[in-house]
Structures are given as structure tokens and as C-alpha cells.
Design an enzyme around this catalytic site. Structure first.
Site, PDB file in Angstrom:
ATOM      1  CB  CYS A   1      -0.997  -1.632  10.862  1.00  0.00           C
ATOM      2  SG  CYS A   1       0.082  -0.472   9.970  1.00  0.00           S
TER       3      CYS A   1
ATOM      4  CG  HIS B   1       1.581   4.968   0.303  1.00  0.00           C
ATOM      5  ND1 HIS B   1       1.748   6.208  -0.268  1.00  0.00           N
ATOM      6  CD2 HIS B   1       1.844   5.148   1.626  1.00  0.00           C
ATOM      7  CE1 HIS B   1       2.088   7.090   0.670  1.00  0.00           C
ATOM      8  NE2 HIS B   1       2.138   6.470   1.829  1.00  0.00           N
TER       9      HIS B   1
ATOM     10  CB  SER C   1       0.698   1.124   4.201  1.00  0.00           C
ATOM     11  OG  SER C   1       1.543   1.854   5.064  1.00  0.00           O
TER      12      SER C   1
ATOM     13  CB  CYS D   1      -3.344   1.353   7.026  1.00  0.00           C
ATOM     14  SG  CYS D   1      -1.708   2.034   7.350  1.00  0.00           S
TER      15      CYS D   1
ATOM     16  CG  HIS E   1      -1.213  -3.447   6.012  1.00  0.00           C
ATOM     17  ND1 HIS E   1      -1.846  -2.563   5.172  1.00  0.00           N
ATOM     18  CD2 HIS E   1      -0.661  -2.702   6.990  1.00  0.00           C
ATOM     19  CE1 HIS E   1      -1.655  -1.342   5.617  1.00  0.00           C
ATOM     20  NE2 HIS E   1      -0.952  -1.394   6.725  1.00  0.00           N
TER      21      HIS E   1
HETATM   22  N1  APR Z   1       0.919  19.388   7.653  1.00  0.00           N
HETATM   23  C1  APR Z   1       0.282  18.826   8.689  1.00  0.00           C
HETATM   24  N2  APR Z   1      -0.562  17.768   8.579  1.00  0.00           N
HETATM   25  C2  APR Z   1      -0.760  17.264   7.356  1.00  0.00           C
HETATM   26  C3  APR Z   1      -0.135  17.815   6.205  1.00  0.00           C
HETATM   27  C4  APR Z   1       0.747  18.926   6.391  1.00  0.00           C
HETATM   28  N3  APR Z   1       1.399  19.501   5.367  1.00  0.00           N
HETATM   29  N4  APR Z   1      -0.504  17.070   5.138  1.00  0.00           N
HETATM   30  C5  APR Z   1      -1.343  16.110   5.591  1.00  0.00           C
HETATM   31  N5  APR Z   1      -1.498  16.211   6.928  1.00  0.00           N
HETATM   32  C6  APR Z   1      -2.285  15.348   7.820  1.00  0.00           C
HETATM   33  C7  APR Z   1      -3.649  14.949   7.262  1.00  0.00           C
HETATM   34  O1  APR Z   1      -4.620  15.955   7.520  1.00  0.00           O
HETATM   35  C8  APR Z   1      -3.927  13.642   8.040  1.00  0.00           C
HETATM   36  O2  APR Z   1      -4.619  13.902   9.265  1.00  0.00           O
HETATM   37  O3  APR Z   1      -1.599  14.098   7.978  1.00  0.00           O
HETATM   38  C9  APR Z   1      -2.534  13.079   8.356  1.00  0.00           C
HETATM   39  C10 APR Z   1      -2.173  11.778   7.613  1.00  0.00           C
HETATM   40  O4  APR Z   1      -2.990  10.747   8.059  1.00  0.00           O
HETATM   41  P1  APR Z   1      -3.444   9.469   7.185  1.00  0.00           P
HETATM   42  O5  APR Z   1      -3.525   9.822   5.740  1.00  0.00           O
HETATM   43  O6  APR Z   1      -4.665   8.914   7.847  1.00  0.00           O
HETATM   44  O7  APR Z   1      -2.202   8.452   7.309  1.00  0.00           O
HETATM   45  P2  APR Z   1      -1.886   7.227   8.315  1.00  0.00           P
HETATM   46  O8  APR Z   1      -2.688   6.024   7.950  1.00  0.00           O
HETATM   47  O9  APR Z   1      -1.915   7.717   9.721  1.00  0.00           O
HETATM   48  O10 APR Z   1      -0.380   6.910   7.875  1.00  0.00           O
HETATM   49  C11 APR Z   1       0.627   7.909   7.944  1.00  0.00           C
HETATM   50  O11 APR Z   1       2.435   6.353   8.097  1.00  0.00           O
HETATM   51  O12 APR Z   1       2.578   4.068   7.938  1.00  0.00           O
HETATM   52  C12 APR Z   1       2.702   5.251   7.267  1.00  0.00           C
HETATM   53  O13 APR Z   1       2.195   4.654   4.999  1.00  0.00           O
HETATM   54  C13 APR Z   1       1.741   5.360   6.115  1.00  0.00           C
HETATM   55  O14 APR Z   1       2.905   7.154   5.161  1.00  0.00           O
HETATM   56  C14 APR Z   1       1.752   6.835   5.918  1.00  0.00           C
HETATM   57  C15 APR Z   1       1.903   7.398   7.329  1.00  0.00           C
HETATM   58 ZN    ZN Z   2      -0.543   0.105   8.000  1.00  0.00          ZN
END
Ligand code: APR
Ligand code: ZN
Length: 372
Positions: free
Chosen positions: A168, A46, A43, A41, A62
Site C-alpha cells: 500500500c 478512516h 485508510s 495505514c 489492507h
Molecule cells: N500540515 C502539514 N502536515 C500535516 C497537517 C497539516 N495541516 N496535518 C497533518 N499533517 C501530517 C501529520 O503530522 C502526519 O505526519 O500529515 C501526516 C499524515 O500521515 P498519516 O496519518 O500517517 O497518513 P498516511 O497513512 O501516510 O496516509 C495519508 O493517504 O492513502 C491515504 O487514506 C490515506 O488519506 C490518507 C493519506
Molecule cells: Zn493503505
């Protein structure tokens, strides 16, 4: 006491190392779990990248599921042998927020210490150094001891990786829609950011009966996947032209914009876009967690004048013991296609590569599978 294999970071900002650790037997109120699956994930990333500083050394992960091997004093022995999903925010059940049913806001969770209820860890290195477990459950390990309140038995027939995702991403995204925002039947919804969390928002919106679900991402492949999960419309975001993205979301929704916009990235620019795309009376739901210290802004007059709202949604307002089995039943009934989120299965040793893909925004959900 047993030897386990786990993905450890020495401290935030450092790569993971696969280590052999010693795991003590479960103490009172604790459960020994043989881990079966653990999702990668954002997180975790991060913490790995140092955006969020956590103490170390610490076992990562997690979003996990497993099977109960043994229980400590005071824990129902019937649990032994059960397949379980793990909550990353084991509630203390006695603080004010737990008492009022808002366990996702628990102020006494052992997860805050990345340890067990008594503040100590069951994990040590061979030289005796204590090792913490991220959010008390550190799921990227072959076995873990976790607080009993983190353990939720799954109904028969739920695959390990689906149970892990319920722990999660699914609860965070689906819960943001059906629990935090309580999106009503027929509402129009946009979701910005289609990782595991945003795609779960899409599934939640479909489950809630949204009339339009607008999937927004910079990555075309993510938009296609959102279509398989129930999205009806899409916008290919242009990060350098937020105004264009806002206009496209509004045009796609009609009626001045979507009733609800979910931001599932944690980026100040897309948070502003979520608010900017709302019609009067609309609600922006902030699901993505930012790096520490970041601010997002929006123009105040139209926000107040138009009676708009912003909600923060943590863990999809999850009460794990009640919500996890519900999501599992919805999966079994074919109404929540959780397994479609999975785009890769990997071994613990491939974790750094999985982080690279996640950092590049290329991953939906990558699942570490723990050999049985
Ligand atoms: N505009 C649109 N989409 C975007 C942009 C943007 N400017 N920047 C990134 N993305 C898209 C990416 O292409 C990706 O598909 O956002 C998505 C982010 O997905 P992940 O990195 O897989 O994140 P995820 O695990 O889903 O978590 C998202 O939720 O729980 C929190 O800490 C976690 O902050 C994180 C968020
Ligand atoms: Zn998570």
C-alpha cells in the site's frame, strides 16, 4: 477449514476486537496465505473511525504480506511456499480499464465488495455469521484467503514488512511520483504530510532524481525522517497560517514554487496549499484521501492563466504484478530504503493503541507482525 485470529470491527466507527474465526479452503481462483506482516495505514483508520462507511463485520488491514500455503482450482501450484505481497485492489482483468492497462481503476474488482470474486466470503464466526475481509484481503489476520490476482510473488531476500509496505504505502507514494506524475530528473518537488504515504513520495522523488525535495509537516520528527529518505529542504507547517506555509514552500523551491507538490494527507486546507504553492506550469498531485463529501477550493483565474495542473493519484497508478517486483528490486539494490519507514512493530492486540498514535499524527509506519 481452519481457525484463525483476526482484528474485526463490527461496523465502521467501532473499535477492533480480536476474534477467532473460521476460514474455509480457497475456492477456484483463490489463494490461502499465511500472513506475516501488516501495516497500519490511515485508510484503515478512516474505516475504523467511520469516516468511510464499510459493511461489517469486517477483518481490518489492507497493507500485507505473507507466504502462500495452498491454492484453489486454476491457480498455479508453483506459488505454494512463495513469499508474496498483497495488492488491495485485485483486478478483474476483464473490464474496460483493466483491458487498457489501468488496473487501479478496475470496475470489477472483488475489493469493492470486500469479498471474493463470486461475491461471498470464506470467513465465518463460530455461530455461522459471515465476516468480510477489507478490500478482499483483510490482512490483520493470521491467515487469509484472497483473490489470486491480489497475490504478487516477491524476489528472494525481501523482508515481510517491506513486502507489506509495497502493498500500500510505498506503491501509493512512490507510484504517485514515478507513475502518475512521471516527475522528470531535476524537477523540484514538495511533499505535504509525511506519514507512510508522504514519506514514500519523498523516496519516489529521490528515486526520480528530483533536484530539490521539500518536506512539509507539522511534526518536526517527521521532517527529520524525511531527511533520511532524501528530502533536501523542509518547512514546518503552521496549520492556522496556510499563507505562511505556502510562502515558505515557494521560497524554499525558488523559481516561483516547486514544479510538483504532492498532498499526502487528504485535508481541504493542505490541498488548497498544494495548489497555492505552484508556479505557472506546476502540477499538484492529490494523493491523500479525504473524508467523504469534502470539497477543496482554489482561485480559478491564476490557475488557468498559469497553465497549472491537478492530478488525482489512486494507488500510485499501480499495476501490482509489474510494479511490486520493481519496487522490491529497488529496495534490494539500496535505492528505496523502505525499511526506514517502520517505527514500531506490534502484536494484533495492540492495534487500537496503534490507531491512537496514527490519529495523533505521531506514527510513520507501524507494522503488525504475525507470529509464524
Ligand atoms: N500540515 C502539514 N502536515 C500535516 C497537517 C497539516 N495541516 N496535518 C497533518 N499533517 C501530517 C501529520 O503530522 C502526519 O505526519 O500529515 C501526516 C499524515 O500521515 P498519516 O496519518 O500517517 O497518513 P498516511 O497513512 O501516510 O496516509 C495519508 O493517504 O492513502 C491515504 O487514506 C490515506 O488519506 C490518507 C493519506
Ligand atoms: Zn493503505
Amino acid at each position: 477449514m481452519r481457525e484463525i485470529r483476526a482484528a474485526v470491527i463490527p461496523s465502521s466507527g467501532h473499535p477492533t476486537v480480536i476474534e477467532t474465526l473460521r476460514l474455509a479452503d480457497p475456492g477456484p481462483g483463490e489463494v490461502l496465505v499465511r500472513m506475516t506482516s501488516s501495516g497500519v495505514c490511515h485508510s484503515d483508520l478512516h474505516v475504523r473511525d467511520g469516516h468511510w462507511v464499510r459493511p461489517g463485520p469486517i477483518v481490518m488491514g489492507h497493507e500485507g504480506a505473507g507466504a502462500v500455503e495452498a491454492v484453489g482450482l486454476g491457480v498455479d501450484p508453483e506459488l505454494v511456499g512463495h513469499a508474496v505481497a498483497l495488492s488491495w485492489y485485485a483486478p478483474c482483468l476483464v473490464c474496460r480499464e483493466c483491458q487498457r492497462g489501468r488496473q487501479w481503476l478496475c470496475s470489477g474488482s472483488p475489493a469493492l465488495q470486500h469479498a471474493q470474486l463470486d461475491g461471498t466470503t470464506r470467513l465465518t464466526r463460530a455461530d455461522g455469521t459471515p465476516v468480510l475481509a477489507y478490500l478482499s484481503i483483510g490482512t490483520m489476520a493470521s491467515y487469509q484467503v484472497v483473490p489470486a490476482t491480489a497475490v504478487v510473488p516477491m524476489p528472494d531476500g525481501v523482508p515481510a514488512e517491506v513486502a507489506a509496505l509495497i502493498g500500500c504505502g510505498v506503491s501509493t507514494g512512490v507510484g504517485a511520483v514515478v507513475k502518475t506524475a512521471e516527475v522528470p530528473f531535476g524537477a523540484t518537488v514538495a511533499v505535504i504530510g509525511l506519514g507512510g504515504v508522504g514519506l514514500s513520495c519523498v523516496m519516489g522523488a529521490a528515486l526520480a532524481g528530483a533536484s530539490k525535495i521539500i518536506a512539509v509537516d507539522v511534526n518536526r520528527a517527521k521532517i527529520d525522517l524525511a531527511g533520511e529518505l532524501g528530502a533536501t529542504n523542509w518547512v514546518l507547517a503552521e496549520p492556522d497560517e496556510p499563507g505562511k506555509t505556502i510562502a515558505a514552500i515557494r521560497a524554499s523551491a525558488g523559481d516561483g514554487g516547486p514544479d510538483f507538490v504532492f498532498e499526502a494527507i487528504g485535508n481541504p486546507s493542505t490541498i488548497a496549499q498544494a495548489v497555492g504553492a505552484l508556479p505557472p506550469g506546476g502540477t499538484a498531485v492529490l494523493v491523500g484521501l479525504t473524508k467523504y463529501g469534502q470539497q477543496a477550493s482554489f482561485e480559478a483565474f491564476p490557475f488557468v492563466d498559469g497553465g497549472r495542473r491537478i492530478l488525482g493519484s489512486n494507488y500510485g497508478s499501480a499495476v501490482a504484478a509489474i510494479d511490486f517486483p520493481r519496487y522490491a528490486e529497488a529496495y534490494l539494490a539500496g535505492r528505496l530504503p523502505i525499511d526506514k519507514l517502520i517505527d514500531r512493530r506490534l502484536d494484533l492486540t495492540e492495534l487500537e493503541d496503534a490507531f491512537d498514535r496514527l490519529r495523533a499524527g505521531q506514527a510513520a509506519r507501524q507494522m503488525v507482525m504475525h507470529p509464524g
